[in-house]
Write a protein that holds these residues in place. Structure first.
Motif, PDB file in Angstrom:
ATOM      1  N   ASP A 229      11.719  16.267   5.966  1.00 21.10           N
ATOM      2  CA  ASP A 229      11.411  17.651   5.602  1.00 21.10           C
ATOM      3  C   ASP A 229      12.250  18.101   4.420  1.00 21.10           C
ATOM      4  N   GLN A 230      13.512  17.647   4.367  1.00 23.46           N
ATOM      5  CA  GLN A 230      14.357  17.970   3.222  1.00 23.46           C
ATOM      6  C   GLN A 230      13.803  17.337   1.947  1.00 23.46           C
ATOM      7  N   ALA A 231      13.360  16.093   2.061  1.00 21.23           N
ATOM      8  CA  ALA A 231      12.746  15.438   0.903  1.00 21.23           C
ATOM      9  C   ALA A 231      11.496  16.189   0.455  1.00 21.23           C
ATOM     10  N   ALA A 232      10.690  16.646   1.422  1.00 22.47           N
ATOM     11  CA  ALA A 232       9.480  17.392   1.086  1.00 22.47           C
ATOM     12  C   ALA A 232       9.813  18.711   0.404  1.00 22.47           C
ATOM     13  N   GLY A 233      10.863  19.383   0.871  1.00 22.75           N
ATOM     14  CA  GLY A 233      11.263  20.640   0.245  1.00 22.75           C
ATOM     15  C   GLY A 233      11.654  20.462  -1.209  1.00 22.75           C
TER      16      GLY A 233
ATOM     17  N   THR B 256       0.829  -1.207   0.000  1.00 21.77           N
ATOM     18  CA  THR B 256       0.000   0.000   0.000  1.00 21.77           C
ATOM     19  C   THR B 256       0.865   1.260   0.000  1.00 21.77           C
ATOM     20  N   LYS B 257       2.064   1.181   0.588  1.00 19.36           N
ATOM     21  CA  LYS B 257       2.933   2.367   0.651  1.00 19.36           C
ATOM     22  C   LYS B 257       3.535   2.681  -0.707  1.00 19.36           C
ATOM     23  N   VAL B 258       3.711   1.674  -1.552  1.00 20.58           N
ATOM     24  CA  VAL B 258       4.156   1.951  -2.915  1.00 20.58           C
ATOM     25  C   VAL B 258       3.085   2.764  -3.646  1.00 20.58           C
ATOM     26  N   GLY B 259       1.821   2.449  -3.395  1.00 24.93           N
ATOM     27  CA  GLY B 259       0.733   3.244  -3.969  1.00 24.93           C
ATOM     28  C   GLY B 259       0.751   4.675  -3.470  1.00 24.93           C
ATOM     29  N   ILE B 260       0.983   4.858  -2.158  1.00 18.07           N
ATOM     30  CA  ILE B 260       1.075   6.210  -1.597  1.00 18.07           C
ATOM     31  C   ILE B 260       2.270   6.951  -2.184  1.00 18.07           C
ATOM     32  N   TYR B 261       3.400   6.248  -2.323  1.00 16.63           N
ATOM     33  CA  TYR B 261       4.585   6.865  -2.930  1.00 16.63           C
ATOM     34  C   TYR B 261       4.262   7.359  -4.339  1.00 16.63           C
ATOM     35  N   ALA B 262       3.556   6.544  -5.120  1.00  9.98           N
ATOM     36  CA  ALA B 262       3.217   6.945  -6.481  1.00  9.98           C
ATOM     37  C   ALA B 262       2.324   8.180  -6.484  1.00  9.98           C
ATOM     38  N   ILE B 263       1.380   8.244  -5.551  1.00  4.59           N
ATOM     39  CA  ILE B 263       0.522   9.435  -5.445  1.00  4.59           C
ATOM     40  C   ILE B 263       1.358  10.664  -5.122  1.00  4.59           C
ATOM     41  N   ILE B 264       2.269  10.533  -4.150  1.00  2.73           N
ATOM     42  CA  ILE B 264       3.132  11.664  -3.788  1.00  2.73           C
ATOM     43  C   ILE B 264       3.953  12.115  -4.993  1.00  2.73           C
ATOM     44  N   ARG B 265       4.519  11.162  -5.713  1.00  3.80           N
ATOM     45  CA  ARG B 265       5.412  11.499  -6.820  1.00  3.80           C
ATOM     46  C   ARG B 265       4.669  12.228  -7.938  1.00  3.80           C
TER      47      ARG B 265
ATOM     48  N   LEU C  60      10.495  18.111  -3.098  1.00  5.02           N
ATOM     49  CA  LEU C  60       9.279  17.792  -3.843  1.00  5.02           C
ATOM     50  C   LEU C  60       8.514  19.067  -4.202  1.00  5.02           C
ATOM     51  N   VAL C  61       8.451  19.983  -3.258  1.00  3.03           N
ATOM     52  CA  VAL C  61       7.752  21.246  -3.520  1.00  3.03           C
ATOM     53  C   VAL C  61       8.470  22.041  -4.602  1.00  3.03           C
TER      54      VAL C  61
END
Length: 603
Positions: free
Chosen positions: A513-517, A254-263, A519-520
């Motif tokens: 947080d660095q990963a999120a930055g 299920t987390k691979v699905g969430i990762y794909a949504i995030i990406r 991504l933004v």
């Protein structure tokens, strides 16, 4: 060090081939499997250190640069998910090996000739999904891991497992068809499936078409991530699988699905698009999942519904589309992978001690198996978000992001998340109180075929009856339960790593947080992919930059300078050597002089 990217995929895949050849030598299979996953984890730890220090790592397979070839990309998000997933895979593998060795015959539960290669293929699919730089490679990754999961889910071929696996197979195939249709439409609209290139080209497509493509991708990934209302398949499928399979499914699939949504949400589409819809889905997933958990009478089904419920927290962070929200979501994904896998491993040991996981038939486990009581209690409290554990920290980060957002729906989600956390605590305390704390209930007789739907076990009826007889005899004689040391050790290890998420919360949250930055601000990812490598023969003159692909004149000097500048911009982290680049550039310039300028020249 771009060779680390394909190596992380090759190791489990090669291990799967070797273990398949050694199907008649169980000891060799065990050594190869553990060695392959351990080596993979070391490679991914090195990759994480490199990425956090130097930025995204890019590998153009075969030297065919983006968007023409297959690209493997590791940024902070992908590398972090790879490390966490490999930790879970390694501990689950050790648990499965110990369980199989403790059973006199591995055939009923984990046939060694099937289990090890299938498990390694699953690990290959998960790894490739995190590293995929284009949508079609991501689709292939999903098919690899889903095909392996079909085998693991129905392993042993019992009627209960085949019946439970049928809806999983049907729903997974449906989501794959939707995903494939979306890829075809995206290619028709843009001429590419490379995600970095799509980040540049999709804004040039009509908004209505983009919204349709985004909706299709969200539906496809939502099914795989078990987002409500596309989550009904999960609670019926997971409980019947063997404990190791269920643990790795709950932790990773299920987390691979969430990762794909995030990406795709952060890289392909405008920030905050479909935000309201995602928030509503997150709230519904939280509430429906936890209310379903409260209504269940079996430990595995309760855990399956809590798994669905907590997907809502991750989707909440994605819907906010802010660095604070995405950072909290990434941290919570890592936390939930570890905690949920640990709980399902604990449920497997409960079934081994008590002969069942149905609450009406279980009790007195705190006295019979005190170590198991602790190993289940710690991740259970972590899942419920009891301070100061990582579940609490992740939820606080999400709530802070929701309050910071300020929209009414975001504030409603904060309240819904707090209520879900309290209900999770109620459901988990109910499980622990009945299974571990209360005295052993008086059970009249053993289960029969009519109890099949309540047993939460895919094992044959005769095996279940024997396990219950042994459990009843052990309880009657006040004998302490003996669990295989490998099962206890593997569960202890994953619980300890879950606690490390609390002890080292500062640096781990900073990494999230660095990963999120990044991504933004998608420019770092896009530039790393499109500015590295050289065009393939026949595509010379197409220089990829962060602003998109531009067509340049294809005279010999221009081709050579373009190739050199592309190599320089990659900072040395490209998939071909300088000599190979010069050779490729020379071929390209020859093709250009033969066919003329423009993108239509052929080799």
């Amino acid at each position: 060090m771009t060779w680390l990217l394909p190596l992380a995929v090759i190791l489990p895949l090669a291990g799967a081939g070797v273990t398949l050849v050694a199907s008649r030598r169980p000891r060799v299979q065990r050594v190869i499997s553990v060695g392959a996953v351990t080596a993979q984890l070391l490679v991914e730890l090195t990759m994480l250190l490199q990425v956090t220090a130097n930025g995204p790592m890019v590998m153009h397979v075969g030297g065919w640069t983006a968007p023409f070839g297959i690209t493997l990309v590791a940024d902070e998000l992908a590398a972090f998910m790879l490390v966490v997933s490999s930790i879970v895979a390694l501990t689950v593998l050790v648990y499965a090996i110990s369980q199989g060795m403790a059973d006199e015959s591995e055939t009923p539960e984990t046939p060694v000739s099937i289990f090890h290669p299938t498990f390694l293929i699953l690990a290959t699919g998960v790894t490739n999904a995190f590293l995929a730089g284009d949508l079609f490679n991501l689709f292939v990754s999903f098919e690899i891991l889903l095909t392996a999961s079909y085998v693991l889910l129905t392993i042993g071929g019992t009627r209960e497992r085949l019946r439970a696996g049928a809806p999983y197979v049907v729903v997974s195939l449906l989501s794959s068809l939707i995903f494939l249709a979306a890829i075809a439409m995206i290619y028709a609209a843009t001429g590419t499936v490379n995600m970095a290139d799509l980040s540049v080209k999709l804004p040039q497509v009509a908004p209505g078409i983009v919204a349709t493509l985004q909706a299709m991708l969200l539906v496809a990934f939502g099914v795989k991530a078990a987002v409500f209302p596309m989550s009904a398949w999960l609670p019926d499928s997971y409980p019947s699988a063997p404990a190791p399979a269920t643990a790795v499914f709950a932790g990773l699939l299920t987390k691979v699905g969430i990762y794909a949504i995030i990406r795709v949400q952060t890289l392909l589409f405008p920030p905050g698009s479909f935000g309201t819809l995602l928030m509503l889905a997150a709230l519904a997933t939280m509430m429906v999942g936890i209310l379903g958990a409260i209504a269940q009478s079996g430990i595995k089904r309760i855990l399956s519904f809590t798994l669905v419920s907590h997907i809502g927290y991750m989707l909440f962070g994605v819907a906010l589309a802010s660095q604070t929200g995405l950072g909290a979501a990434i941290y919570y994904v890592a936390h939930h992978i570890l905690v949920q896998a640990a709980l399902f491993l604990g449920a497997g040991m409960i079934e081994r001690v008590a002969g069942t996981t149905v609450l009406a038939r279980v009790g007195g486990l705190a006295a019979a198996a005190p170590v198991l009581a602790i190993l289940f209690f710690v991740p259970a409290m972590n899942l419920a978000g009891v301070p100061p554990l990582s579940g609490f920290l992740g939820k606080v980060g999400l709530f802070e992001a929701g309050v910071e957002d300020g929209r009414v729906l975001a504030l409603i989600l904060v309240a819904g998340g707090a209520l879900t956390s309290l209900l999770t605590l109620y459901a988990i305390v109910r499980v622990w109180g009945r299974a571990f704390w209360r005295p052993v209930p008086e059970v009249t007789g053993l289960e029969d075929e009519s109890d099949a739907l309540q047993t939460e076990s895919g094992r044959p009826l005769a095996v279940r009856r024997r396990a219950q007889r042994e459990a009843q005899a052990r309880v009657a004689s006040a004998e302490a339960a003996r669990l295989p040391i490998g099962m206890v050790g593997a569960t202890t290890a994953i619980v300890a790593v879950g606690l490390l998420m609390t002890v080292a919360a500062g640096p781990i949250y900073a990494l999230a947080d660095q990963a999120a930055g990044n991504l933004v601000d998608r420019s770092g990812y896009v530039d790393a992919v499109l500015d590295s490598g050289v065009p393939p023969p026949g595509a010379t003159g197409s220089k990829n930059t962060g602003a998109g692909a531009s067509v340049l004149p294809t005279d010999g000097a221009g081709s050579s300078s373009d190739a050199g500048s592309a190599a320089d911009s990659g900072g040395g982290e490209v998939s071909t050597s300088e000599a190979g680049e010069a050779s490729t550039a020379g071929l390209g310039s020859t093709a250009g002089s033969t066919a003329g300028s423009g993108p239509g020249g052929g080799p």
